[in-house]
Design a protein around this motif. Sequence first.
Motif, mmCIF file in Angstrom:
data_model
loop_
_atom_site.group_PDB
_atom_site.id
_atom_site.type_symbol
_atom_site.label_atom_id
_atom_site.label_comp_id
_atom_site.label_asym_id
_atom_site.label_seq_id
_atom_site.Cartn_x
_atom_site.Cartn_y
_atom_site.Cartn_z
ATOM 1 N N VAL A 239 0.529 -1.393 0.114
ATOM 2 C CA VAL A 239 0.034 0.162 0.153
ATOM 3 C C VAL A 239 1.179 0.933 -0.079
ATOM 4 O O VAL A 239 2.216 1.750 0.446
ATOM 5 C CB VAL A 239 -0.856 0.026 1.389
ATOM 6 N N THR A 240 0.311 2.397 -0.079
ATOM 7 C CA THR A 240 1.405 3.716 -0.754
ATOM 8 C C THR A 240 1.740 3.746 0.741
ATOM 9 O O THR A 240 3.217 4.463 0.641
ATOM 10 C CB THR A 240 0.286 4.750 -1.061
ATOM 11 N N THR A 241 1.561 3.560 1.673
ATOM 12 C CA THR A 241 2.405 4.209 2.644
ATOM 13 C C THR A 241 4.060 3.012 2.893
ATOM 14 O O THR A 241 5.288 3.318 3.693
ATOM 15 C CB THR A 241 1.858 3.730 4.564
ATOM 16 N N MET A 242 3.370 1.785 3.059
ATOM 17 C CA MET A 242 4.347 1.031 2.518
ATOM 18 C C MET A 242 5.670 1.602 1.316
ATOM 19 O O MET A 242 7.089 1.402 1.884
ATOM 20 C CB MET A 242 3.561 -0.279 2.177
ATOM 21 N N LEU A 243 5.588 1.569 0.432
ATOM 22 C CA LEU A 243 6.189 2.458 -0.478
ATOM 23 C C LEU A 243 6.268 3.434 -0.397
ATOM 24 O O LEU A 243 8.072 3.847 -1.128
ATOM 25 C CB LEU A 243 4.782 2.031 -1.618
ATOM 26 N N ASN A 244 5.792 4.195 0.050
ATOM 27 C CA ASN A 244 6.655 5.260 0.627
ATOM 28 C C ASN A 244 8.696 5.467 1.427
ATOM 29 O O ASN A 244 9.089 5.722 1.302
ATOM 30 C CB ASN A 244 5.684 6.285 1.575
ATOM 31 N N ARG A 271 1.423 11.500 -6.260
ATOM 32 C CA ARG A 271 2.168 12.072 -7.601
ATOM 33 C C ARG A 271 3.730 11.836 -6.907
ATOM 34 O O ARG A 271 4.181 11.146 -7.924
ATOM 35 C CB ARG A 271 1.773 13.283 -8.489
ATOM 36 N N GLY A 272 3.861 12.473 -6.122
ATOM 37 C CA GLY A 272 5.352 12.875 -5.146
ATOM 38 C C GLY A 272 5.775 11.233 -5.203
ATOM 39 O O GLY A 272 6.791 10.738 -5.366
ATOM 40 N N VAL A 273 5.206 10.377 -4.779
ATOM 41 C CA VAL A 273 5.198 9.032 -4.637
ATOM 42 C C VAL A 273 5.860 8.160 -6.039
ATOM 43 O O VAL A 273 6.515 7.813 -6.382
ATOM 44 C CB VAL A 273 4.375 8.088 -3.386
ATOM 45 N N VAL A 284 5.427 1.300 -10.999
ATOM 46 C CA VAL A 284 4.484 1.020 -10.147
ATOM 47 C C VAL A 284 3.624 0.779 -11.048
ATOM 48 O O VAL A 284 2.949 0.975 -11.632
ATOM 49 C CB VAL A 284 4.487 1.772 -9.153
ATOM 50 N N PHE A 285 2.995 -0.496 -10.664
ATOM 51 C CA PHE A 285 1.001 -1.272 -11.180
ATOM 52 C C PHE A 285 0.311 -1.042 -10.128
ATOM 53 O O PHE A 285 0.262 -1.674 -9.269
ATOM 54 C CB PHE A 285 0.352 -2.531 -11.264
ATOM 55 N N GLN A 286 -0.867 0.564 -10.121
ATOM 56 C CA GLN A 286 -2.034 1.012 -9.309
ATOM 57 C C GLN A 286 -2.986 -0.200 -9.253
ATOM 58 O O GLN A 286 -3.747 -0.436 -10.527
ATOM 59 C CB GLN A 286 -2.784 2.420 -9.474
ATOM 60 N N THR A 287 -3.312 -0.481 -8.586
ATOM 61 C CA THR A 287 -4.296 -1.640 -8.303
ATOM 62 C C THR A 287 -5.633 -0.648 -7.689
ATOM 63 O O THR A 287 -6.041 -0.141 -6.555
ATOM 64 C CB THR A 287 -4.410 -2.859 -8.408
ATOM 65 N N TYR A 304 0.847 3.958 -17.428
ATOM 66 C CA TYR A 304 0.308 4.925 -17.778
ATOM 67 C C TYR A 304 0.115 5.687 -16.575
ATOM 68 O O TYR A 304 -0.736 6.728 -15.906
ATOM 69 C CB TYR A 304 -0.633 4.244 -18.348
ATOM 70 N N SER A 305 1.170 4.955 -15.764
ATOM 71 C CA SER A 305 0.759 5.944 -14.189
ATOM 72 C C SER A 305 0.994 6.724 -14.673
ATOM 73 O O SER A 305 0.288 7.672 -13.202
ATOM 74 C CB SER A 305 2.516 4.955 -13.531
ATOM 75 N N ILE A 306 1.956 8.417 -15.284
ATOM 76 C CA ILE A 306 2.095 9.762 -15.208
ATOM 77 C C ILE A 306 0.691 10.107 -15.572
ATOM 78 O O ILE A 306 -0.102 10.603 -15.397
ATOM 79 C CB ILE A 306 3.465 10.171 -14.905
ATOM 80 N N LYS A 307 0.873 9.580 -17.053
ATOM 81 C CA LYS A 307 -0.385 10.173 -17.889
ATOM 82 C C LYS A 307 -1.604 9.786 -17.382
ATOM 83 O O LYS A 307 -2.225 11.013 -17.291
ATOM 84 C CB LYS A 307 0.055 9.130 -19.711
#
Length: 484
Positions: A239-244, A271-273, A284-287, A304-307
């Motif tokens: 999850v985001t907190t782990m990735l950060n 976006r910053g992460v 990073v594959f967001q789900t 597509y993570s930024i686009k």
Amino acid sequence: MNQSYPSWLKQRAELTPGRLAIKTDEVDLTFWELYQRVQLQIKQLVALNVKKGEHVGVLMKNSVEMIESIHAIFSIGAVAVLLNNRLTRKEIAWQLSDVQAKHLICHEEFLFQVDEEINVIIVEKLHKKSSLETDYLMEGYKTDQVATIMYTSGTTGHPKGVMQTFGNHWSSSIGSALNLGINSDDRWLLSVPLFHISGLSILFRSVIYGIGIVLFERFNAEKMNRAIMEDGVTIVSVVTTMLNQMLDKLGNEKYPETFRCMLAGGGPVPRGVLEKAIERKIPVFQTYGMTETASQIVTLSPEYSIKKLGSAGKPLFSCQMKIMKDGEDCSAYQEGEILVKGPNITKGYWKRDEATQKAFTEGWFHTGDQGYIDEDGFLFVLDRRSDLIISGGENVYPAEIENVLLSHQAVVDAGVIGIDDEKWGQVPYAFIVSNRTISHDQLLMYCQNNLARYKVPKGITFLDELPRNASNKLLRRKLKEFLK
């Protein structure tokens, strides 16, 4: 058609017996060695009167023993009820009673959370050897056979048992494989809890794909990075907190080119992460998914993570998605409820026929989440069930906390919202109306005795009355105005 499967673990052990199944700090097990250990546990559970069709609670920490227990329960033909080991004694007792569990397998350290009225099997006390020499004939599975039940909090504050079939888990695994691909040397780093669908789904993918799991009892950013660098890890679920935290600990180092997927769930990655990940060439594959969909159902590919910043992506193969409002399909960018359809979606809620019927319309599952689809078909999630608080990847419903607060004799009204938190993303915060003198600390202590730690409000504000509309509905958005 109710398709049959042979035992997934047995077949995997026969197909690729020498491949790594599980790696921990203490042990490395091949699929054949795991199969033999599960055979032993099956015999022990059968000797302890665990029978086909029964519901068996599992209250354990991430461990080889937990994986063995889950496979053993399946092999007997029983149903595994995965229990969050962070819940209180009362919460666990309620779930075990509701699901009519006959037995509970647990680690000894969780005994203090267990009611004595159930047959408790302490995994540390199971014998490591068996006098029985012949293998137990492992039960096969049917597509619509319930494999697991996981409790998820509801908007009414009462958790519901989500029934997940073997067909659900199979379809989830295959849909993910068609999206991510499979390499025979893949290794999936598993530190998210096995009692969550995000963790359990990795267990199924391991035996179906024939890939190894690098298993951690709990998340540790430094250890996660080291495993990617040194243990051949190619895929991680976070999850985001782990990735950060992992990015912060990584510093100026980079992952090896063999690392190919950081699967991020639990809400959009900021976006910053994402930019920090892209700088380090981390894909990073967001789900987007939930307990009811047996893990991810929508995934955003890294290109597509930024686009498509903020998007959860498109449905997995064999799954469908649409947005509806007032009974009508929405056009591009029109906000509405997210509906999904596919073979990985639950057959319903345990003993909640009315809730099950309400959740489906002509095969489409109502997620209760709000979102929209852009002109290219990418999903953007706006609210997870509108009032849902996502704290460190854990789903927290305000109504559940409000019910606990309202059960205190000094509280006459209560409202809970999520507030931003640097470490956890969000944490619950409570507002109450009291009819007698009670302190902030006394109420927090009451919550600690009745709720899992991550559900306890970070703070409490006392008000003369809570904002409500003409129909007496709590206006949560107005509660934020009272924050100091």
